[in-house]
Design a protein around this motif. Sequence first.
Motif, short mmCIF file in Angstrom:
data_model
loop_
_atom_site.label_atom_id
_atom_site.label_comp_id
_atom_site.label_asym_id
_atom_site.label_seq_id
_atom_site.Cartn_x
_atom_site.Cartn_y
_atom_site.Cartn_z
N ARG A 49 9.37 -5.62 4.06
CA ARG A 49 9.93 -4.99 5.26
C ARG A 49 11.14 -5.78 5.77
NH1 ARG A 49 6.69 -3.20 10.77
NH2 ARG A 49 8.53 -2.52 11.92
N MET A 50 11.05 -7.11 5.74
CA MET A 50 12.17 -7.92 6.19
C MET A 50 13.40 -7.72 5.31
SD MET A 50 10.07 -11.40 7.23
CE MET A 50 11.48 -12.30 7.90
N GLN A 51 13.20 -7.58 3.99
CA GLN A 51 14.31 -7.30 3.09
C GLN A 51 15.04 -6.02 3.49
OE1 GLN A 51 13.17 -8.79 -1.38
NE2 GLN A 51 12.41 -6.84 -0.72
N VAL A 52 14.24 -4.96 3.72
CA VAL A 52 14.82 -3.66 4.08
C VAL A 52 15.62 -3.77 5.36
CG1 VAL A 52 14.28 -1.29 4.75
CG2 VAL A 52 13.01 -2.37 2.88
N GLU A 53 15.08 -4.46 6.36
CA GLU A 53 15.77 -4.58 7.63
C GLU A 53 17.01 -5.48 7.50
OE1 GLU A 53 12.77 -5.71 10.48
OE2 GLU A 53 12.23 -3.60 10.77
#
Length: 401
Positions: free
Chosen positions: A113-117
Amino acid sequence: MTGTGSTTAGPPSHGVPDQEAARRWRLVLGRYAAERLDVPAGDQRLESTLGYLYDREYTARGHAAGRREAGRRGGGGSGGAGLEGSAPHGVDFSALGWLGEARSLFPRETFERMQVEAVGRYGLTELLGDRGTVEAMEPSRELATALLQLRGKLDPSVADGVRRVIERVVEDVVRRLRSRFLTAVGGRVDRSRRSMHRVARNFDWKRTLRANLGRVDGDGRMLVQDVRFNARQKRALTWDVVVLVDQSGSMAASLLYSAVCAGILSGLPGIDVRLVLFDTNVVDMSHLAHDPVSVLLTAQLGGGTDIARAVRFAEGQVRDPSRTVVALVSDFYEGGSVSELLAAVRRLRASGVTLLGLAALDETADPVYDQGTARRLAEAGMEVAALTPERFAEWLGEVLA
């Protein structure tokens, strides 16, 4: 709560649960809570890693790092003790260093999720400029769809990184789905032979009952020891499968899975795949149907939607209506003529074409779509559903059997 009725703003000092709550709130709020909540010594790496990414949210909203607004708390001081920077404990991250730190500190789902954000929300596209970093990223459907939505806005220097991420995601999805399509769509049932493929789709309940009739106890219960399955044969005749895919921005995940499904189907015997992408224009991608990555990197997400035009195009591709499937992947928000769309669907259905409207073709099958148009399409003869790719394979297998 004090004796005068005032409240205290600092973290509770009693009990482990309250200390844990204060710790979690400090990580959530970041450096803007520094005056009230301390960072526990063991959380300094977490604080720095979260702050590097999510302090950008505060900056985007106009909060300045390193100073307070004039007049706040205490009647108008011009500065005083400032807020800490985004790496408050001496950790000087680069975007690449941050990725490694985040991977080591957080569970896989959180890291994904952090990658996507980082890429989709905060613009850390430099992560895509280094091959080693791209290989260190965790491929996920969410990351791929974020890149598809951003692709037209990205610097050309990261094009290779974008391609590699999408390649890795496609490889992962194909690995998961190929066997399901081979089992479900690979051939028709041959009831004269037993199958070595012991899967639910091939289960032969009639033969199983006959084979176990001698194992019924006094209460009428059957002890099933011999389970029978049907074999499957290759098709003698070819089916045409026309996949129409809406390129509107909300359909990014469905576009990803549509391209993968078309790629798998194009490699199966007895199936001729036509892959068509559309917005207000119609683009025939059938020559690339075997290559989902190229399809995805060619797609242009966003813009208007003319579903009627796409369905009319599909009409022109029909050779044998009784052996043609048209699968429309769309949210059904028609920007063109709904009446023309319905008329085209009725003509196709009357000719014998099998029609499927997919409001979603992804792993959640939880769409946002125009229910009124979907209902009218169903009344015109189109089966309408939201399916996972696995269920789509099963549906096709039932139609093509």
